[in-house]
Scaffold this active site. Structure first.
Site, PDB file in Angstrom:
ATOM      1  N   LYS A  20       0.863  -1.183   0.000  1.00  0.00           N
ATOM      2  CA  LYS A  20       0.000   0.000   0.000  1.00  0.00           C
ATOM      3  C   LYS A  20       0.905   1.240   0.000  1.00  0.00           C
ATOM      4  O   LYS A  20       2.054   1.126   0.429  1.00  0.00           O
ATOM      5  CB  LYS A  20      -0.932  -0.007   1.199  1.00  0.00           C
ATOM      6  CG  LYS A  20      -0.226   0.259   2.537  1.00  0.00           C
ATOM      7  CD  LYS A  20      -1.103   0.943   3.549  1.00  0.00           C
ATOM      8  CE  LYS A  20      -0.281   1.784   4.449  1.00  0.00           C
ATOM      9  NZ  LYS A  20      -0.865   2.438   5.533  1.00  0.00           N
ATOM     10  N   HIS A  22      -6.683  -0.273   6.192  1.00  0.00           N
ATOM     11  CA  HIS A  22      -6.755  -1.149   7.369  1.00  0.00           C
ATOM     12  C   HIS A  22      -8.138  -1.156   8.026  1.00  0.00           C
ATOM     13  O   HIS A  22      -8.698  -2.206   8.326  1.00  0.00           O
ATOM     14  CB  HIS A  22      -5.737  -0.723   8.429  1.00  0.00           C
ATOM     15  CG  HIS A  22      -4.345  -0.611   7.919  1.00  0.00           C
ATOM     16  ND1 HIS A  22      -3.799  -1.510   7.039  1.00  0.00           N
ATOM     17  CD2 HIS A  22      -3.371   0.294   8.155  1.00  0.00           C
ATOM     18  CE1 HIS A  22      -2.555  -1.159   6.776  1.00  0.00           C
ATOM     19  NE2 HIS A  22      -2.274  -0.067   7.434  1.00  0.00           N
TER      20      HIS A  22
HETATM   21  P1  NDP Z   1      12.029   3.287   1.389  1.00  0.00           P
HETATM   22  O1  NDP Z   1      12.080   4.599   0.698  1.00  0.00           O
HETATM   23  O2  NDP Z   1      12.679   3.146   2.720  1.00  0.00           O
HETATM   24  O3  NDP Z   1      12.634   2.173   0.444  1.00  0.00           O
HETATM   25  C1  NDP Z   1      12.381   2.144  -0.929  1.00  0.00           C
HETATM   26  C2  NDP Z   1      13.538   1.486  -1.589  1.00  0.00           C
HETATM   27  O4  NDP Z   1      13.330   1.503  -2.995  1.00  0.00           O
HETATM   28  C3  NDP Z   1      14.841   2.202  -1.311  1.00  0.00           C
HETATM   29  O5  NDP Z   1      15.814   1.207  -1.064  1.00  0.00           O
HETATM   30  C4  NDP Z   1      15.094   2.927  -2.611  1.00  0.00           C
HETATM   31  O6  NDP Z   1      16.460   3.082  -2.905  1.00  0.00           O
HETATM   32  C5  NDP Z   1      14.513   1.964  -3.606  1.00  0.00           C
HETATM   33  N1  NDP Z   1      14.215   2.627  -4.861  1.00  0.00           N
HETATM   34  C6  NDP Z   1      13.284   3.561  -5.133  1.00  0.00           C
HETATM   35  N2  NDP Z   1      13.340   3.906  -6.428  1.00  0.00           N
HETATM   36  C7  NDP Z   1      14.326   3.177  -6.981  1.00  0.00           C
HETATM   37  C8  NDP Z   1      14.873   3.063  -8.288  1.00  0.00           C
HETATM   38  N3  NDP Z   1      14.422   3.795  -9.322  1.00  0.00           N
HETATM   39  N4  NDP Z   1      15.889   2.213  -8.499  1.00  0.00           N
HETATM   40  C9  NDP Z   1      16.378   1.481  -7.477  1.00  0.00           C
HETATM   41  N5  NDP Z   1      15.921   1.534  -6.224  1.00  0.00           N
HETATM   42  C10 NDP Z   1      14.908   2.369  -5.993  1.00  0.00           C
HETATM   43  O7  NDP Z   1      10.493   2.893   1.467  1.00  0.00           O
HETATM   44  P2  NDP Z   1       9.823   1.849   2.449  1.00  0.00           P
HETATM   45  O8  NDP Z   1      10.662   0.646   2.570  1.00  0.00           O
HETATM   46  O9  NDP Z   1       9.425   2.559   3.677  1.00  0.00           O
HETATM   47  O10 NDP Z   1       8.469   1.524   1.685  1.00  0.00           O
HETATM   48  C11 NDP Z   1       8.425   0.676   0.538  1.00  0.00           C
HETATM   49  C12 NDP Z   1       6.968   0.483   0.148  1.00  0.00           C
HETATM   50  O11 NDP Z   1       6.281  -0.110   1.222  1.00  0.00           O
HETATM   51  C13 NDP Z   1       6.228   1.797  -0.141  1.00  0.00           C
HETATM   52  O12 NDP Z   1       5.263   1.556  -1.127  1.00  0.00           O
HETATM   53  C14 NDP Z   1       5.542   2.089   1.187  1.00  0.00           C
HETATM   54  O13 NDP Z   1       4.381   2.879   0.989  1.00  0.00           O
HETATM   55  C15 NDP Z   1       5.185   0.688   1.619  1.00  0.00           C
HETATM   56  N6  NDP Z   1       4.998   0.556   3.057  1.00  0.00           N
HETATM   57  C16 NDP Z   1       6.015   0.779   3.929  1.00  0.00           C
HETATM   58  C17 NDP Z   1       5.848   0.608   5.272  1.00  0.00           C
HETATM   59  C18 NDP Z   1       6.972   0.821   6.229  1.00  0.00           C
HETATM   60  O14 NDP Z   1       6.776   0.538   7.439  1.00  0.00           O
HETATM   61  N7  NDP Z   1       8.137   1.286   5.812  1.00  0.00           N
HETATM   62  C19 NDP Z   1       4.543   0.193   5.833  1.00  0.00           C
HETATM   63  C20 NDP Z   1       3.537  -0.039   4.826  1.00  0.00           C
HETATM   64  C21 NDP Z   1       3.775   0.132   3.509  1.00  0.00           C
HETATM   65  P3  NDP Z   1      17.267   4.381  -2.386  1.00  0.00           P
HETATM   66  O15 NDP Z   1      17.466   4.126  -0.945  1.00  0.00           O
HETATM   67  O16 NDP Z   1      18.498   4.326  -3.218  1.00  0.00           O
HETATM   68  O17 NDP Z   1      16.389   5.567  -2.690  1.00  0.00           O
END
Ligand code: NDP
Length: 491
Positions: A147, A239
Site C-alpha cells: 500500500k 486497514h
Molecule cells: P524506502 O524509501 O525506505 O525504500 C524504498 C527502496 O526503494 C529504497 O531502497 C530505494 O532506494 C529503492 N528505490 C526507489 N526507487 C528506486 C529506483 N528507481 N531504483 C532502485 N531503487 C529504488 O520505502 P519503504 O521501505 O518505507 O516503503 C516501501 C513500500 O512499502 C512503499 O510503497 C511504502 O508505501 C510501503 N509501506 C512501507 C511501510 C513501512 O513501514 N516502511 C509500511 C507499509 C507500507 P534508495 O534508498 O536508493 O532511494
C-alpha cells in the site's frame, strides 16, 4: 495440521535496502527459515541502487536481524544459513538494461518466481513492464505490492491498470498487513467456526460496533510522506475498512480467496455514502497540537520537523459508518484512528443488545449488555464481557461484569505469534490470495473515502485541534454521545 512447502522460490526483492525490507521483510523471511518453511534451494535477490556487494549486504542484514528479531528467537547459525540464500544486485529499477542480470540469476526456471515490490507505488508499473520486456516473468509469477495503491480512485486505477497490463488478477498479491495479523484471521475463525456467535451476528443482537486503531507516536520523521496522505488515506481506506469488512461480511461459502473477497466487496458496496449534509453528524477530522506522550512534552503536528506550518492534513479521523443491508440495518460502526493518542491500541468492540426484559437492580441496568472485545494490539486476544452475580451473602443478586479472557500469548504460551509479514509471505509462497486485497476492494474503498475527502475540500474547514496525548477532538466524543453511547475507554 502443520503446513510445509516444498516449493522452491526465487524472490526478487525490489527496494531491499529500504525501511520496510529492513524492519519487516527480512526478519519475516528469517522466521520462515527458522520454522523450516523456506524450501531448500529457495533464494532471494535483493535489489536496490546502492553500489554495494552481496558480502556487505549480508553483513548489514545480519546486524539488522539481530536488532529486529527478539533475542530468544535469534540464532546466529540460522541467520547465517538464511543469509546464504541472499544475493545483492545493483539495479536502477527504471533502467530496462539492468534486468538482463535478473534473468541470468534465474538459473532454475522451475522455481516459483515471486516479485516483491517494496518500492514507491510509482515504480510498480515501470518494474512490471521491465520484467516483461526482458522476459523475466511469466504467467505463473506472483507479484506482491505494498500500500498505498494510489491516493484516490483515479490514481489507484492507473496503478492497477499498469499492473494489469502485465499480470492477471490471480497473480497479484496486494498487501494490507492488517490481514496478516493472527487476531484478524481469528475473526474469521471466531465468526464462522462458533455457531454461538454466528447466530448472534446481526442487527437483532448487536447494537453497535467500535473499531479503534490508535497510535501514540506522531509522525516519526515521515512528515512529507504523511502530509500528502493524511489519516483517512493512510489508515481508513485500507486497514480500518478491511477490519470493518471482516466483521460485517456474510459467511463465505468456503475459505477460498474469491469467496472471502466477494463477501467483503458486498460490504463495501453496501456502505452508505456520506453526503455533504451528513458530515457534521458522521465525520470528525482532527490534527494534534502540542501535548504530552508518555509523560514527556511533544510538539504539535505543525511544529514537527520539516512541517509546513499551514498544513490542514488530518492526523485523526472518527466516523460513523452505516451498512445498508439486511444484516446491519440500524447498526452504526464507529471508527476512529489517530496519531499521538494516549496509547498504542487496536481493538474492535462488538456491543450486544441487552436482554429483552431486565429483572435485576435498576441501578445496574447500564451494565446489561455483553461486549466482545477483540484486541489486535497490544496483547492480541479476545475478551467476552459477561454478567455474573457478585459473590457474598450480603450481595443478593447484584451483578458484576467480568471478562471471559483469552490472551493468545498466555493461553497458547508455547506458540509464538507470528508477525503479519511472516504469514503474508508464507501465503504468497503457497499461492493463496485470501489474505490479499482484490482490485475491486481497493476501488470500492476509495470510492467511499473519496466522497468524504471531497466533502472536506468543499467545506474548506481546518481540522479540529486536539492536544497530543488525548483521545482526539471533543467533537469525536460528541459524535457518539449524540447517539446515547460512549467510546469504550470513556465508559
Ligand atoms: P524506502 O524509501 O525506505 O525504500 C524504498 C527502496 O526503494 C529504497 O531502497 C530505494 O532506494 C529503492 N528505490 C526507489 N526507487 C528506486 C529506483 N528507481 N531504483 C532502485 N531503487 C529504488 O520505502 P519503504 O521501505 O518505507 O516503503 C516501501 C513500500 O512499502 C512503499 O510503497 C511504502 O508505501 C510501503 N509501506 C512501507 C511501510 C513501512 O513501514 N516502511 C509500511 C507499509 C507500507 P534508495 O534508498 O536508493 O532511494
Amino acid at each position: 495440521m502443520v503446513e510445509h512447502s516444498n516449493t522452491r522460490c526465487d524472490i526478487l526483492l525490489f527496494g531491499a535496502l529500504g525501511d520496510l525490507a529492513r524492519r519487516k521483510l527480512f526478519p519475516a523471511l528469517y522466521h520462515l527459515e527458522r520454522a523450516g518453511l523456506l524450501a531448500a534451494g529457495s533464494r532471494i535477490l535483493a535489489l536496490a541502487r546502492s553500489q554495494t556487494t552481496t558480502r556487505e549486504v549480508r553483513e548489514r542484514l545480519f546486524s539488522q536481524l539481530r536488532q529486529h528479531v527478539k533475542d530468544r528467537d535469534f540464532d546466529p547459525e540460522i541467520a547465517e544459513a538464511f543469509l546464504g540464500r541472499v544475493e545483492y544486485c545493483v539495479l536502477d529499477f527504471s533502467d530496462p538494461q539492468g534486468y538482463h542480470a535478473l534473468r541470468e540469476w534465474r538459473d532454475e526456471p522451475n522455481n516459483e518466481l515471486i516479485v516483491y515490490m517494496a518500492t514507491p507505488p510509482s515504480m510498480y508499473g515501470v518494474i512490471a513492464r521491465n520484467l516483461k520486456a526482458t522476459d523475466c516473468c511469466n504467467e505463473r509469477t506472483r507479484v506482491v505490492v505494498e500500500k498505498p495503491i494510489g491516493h484516490d480512485l483515479e490514481s489507484s486505477r492507473v496503478i492497477n491498470d499498469e499492473l494489469g497490463e502485465v499480470y492477471r488478477e490471480n497473480q497479484l498479491f496486494r498487501i494490507d498487513h492488517y490481514l496478516g495479523k493472527e487476531t484478524v484471521q481469528n475473526l474469521i475463525a471466531l465468526r464462522f467456526a462458533n455457531n454461538l456467535f454466528a447466530s448472534q451476528w446481526d442487527q437483532n443482537h448487536i447494537s453497535h460496533v467500535e473499531i479503534t486503531v490508535a497510535e501514540s507516536v506522531g509522525i516519526e520523521g515521515r512528515w512529507g510522506y504523511f502530509d500528502q496522505a493524511g489519516q483517512i488515506r493512510d489508515m481508513i481506506q485500507n486497514h480500518l475498512l478491511q477490519l470493518l469488512c471482516l466483521i460485517a461480511m456474510d459467511p463465505p461459502a468456503d475459505l477460498s480467496a474469491d469467496s472471502i473477497r466477494d463477501e467483503k466487496v458486498k460490504v463495501l458496496k453496501a456502505l452508505k455514502q456520506i453526503s455533504p449534509d451528513m458530515m457534521d453528524q458522521y465525520v470528525v477530522r482532527g490534527q494534534y497540537t502540542a501535548g504530552t506522550s508518555d509523560g514527556k512534552p511533544v510538539p504539535g503536528y505543525l511544529q514537527e520537523e520539516g512541517a509546513n506550518r499551514g498544513s490542514a492534513t488530518e492526523t485523526f479521523v472518527a466516523l460513523k459508518a452505516e451498512i445498508d443491508n439486511w444484516r446491519w440495518s440500524g447498526v452504526p460502526f464507529y471508527i476512529r484512528t489517530g496519531k499521538r493518542l494516549p496509547e498504542k491500541l487496536s481493538q474492535i468492540i462488538i456491543h450486544f443488545k441487552p436482554a429483552p426484559h431486565y429483572i435485576f437492580d435498576p441501578d445496574q441496568q447500564h451494565l446489561a449488555n455483553n461486549k466482545l472485545i477483540i484486541r489486535l494490539q497490544p496483547d492480541e486476544g479476545m475478551a467476552l464481557k459477561i454478567l455474573t452475580k457478585e459473590q457474598g451473602l450480603d450481595k443478593g443478586m447484584r451483578l458484576r461484569q467480568g471478562p471471559l479472557e483469552l490472551t493468545f500469548s498466555e493461553t497458547f504460551e508455547a506458540d509464538r505469534i507470528p508477525d503479519a509479514y511472516e504469514r503474508l509471505l508464507w501465503e504468497v509462497m503457497k499461492g493463496n490470495q485470501y489474505l490479499f486485497v482484490r482490485r475491486d476492494e481497493v476501488e470500492y474503498a476509495w470510492r467511499w473515502v473519496d466522497r468524504i475527502i471531497g466533502n472536506w475540500k468543499d467545506r474548506g474547514e481546518p481540522p479540529k485541534r486536539y492536544a497530543a496525548g488525548t483521545w482526539g477532538p471533543v467533537a469525536s466524543i460528541a459524535m457518539i454521545t449524540r447517539d446515547g453511547r460512549s467510546w469504550y475507554e470513556d465508559a
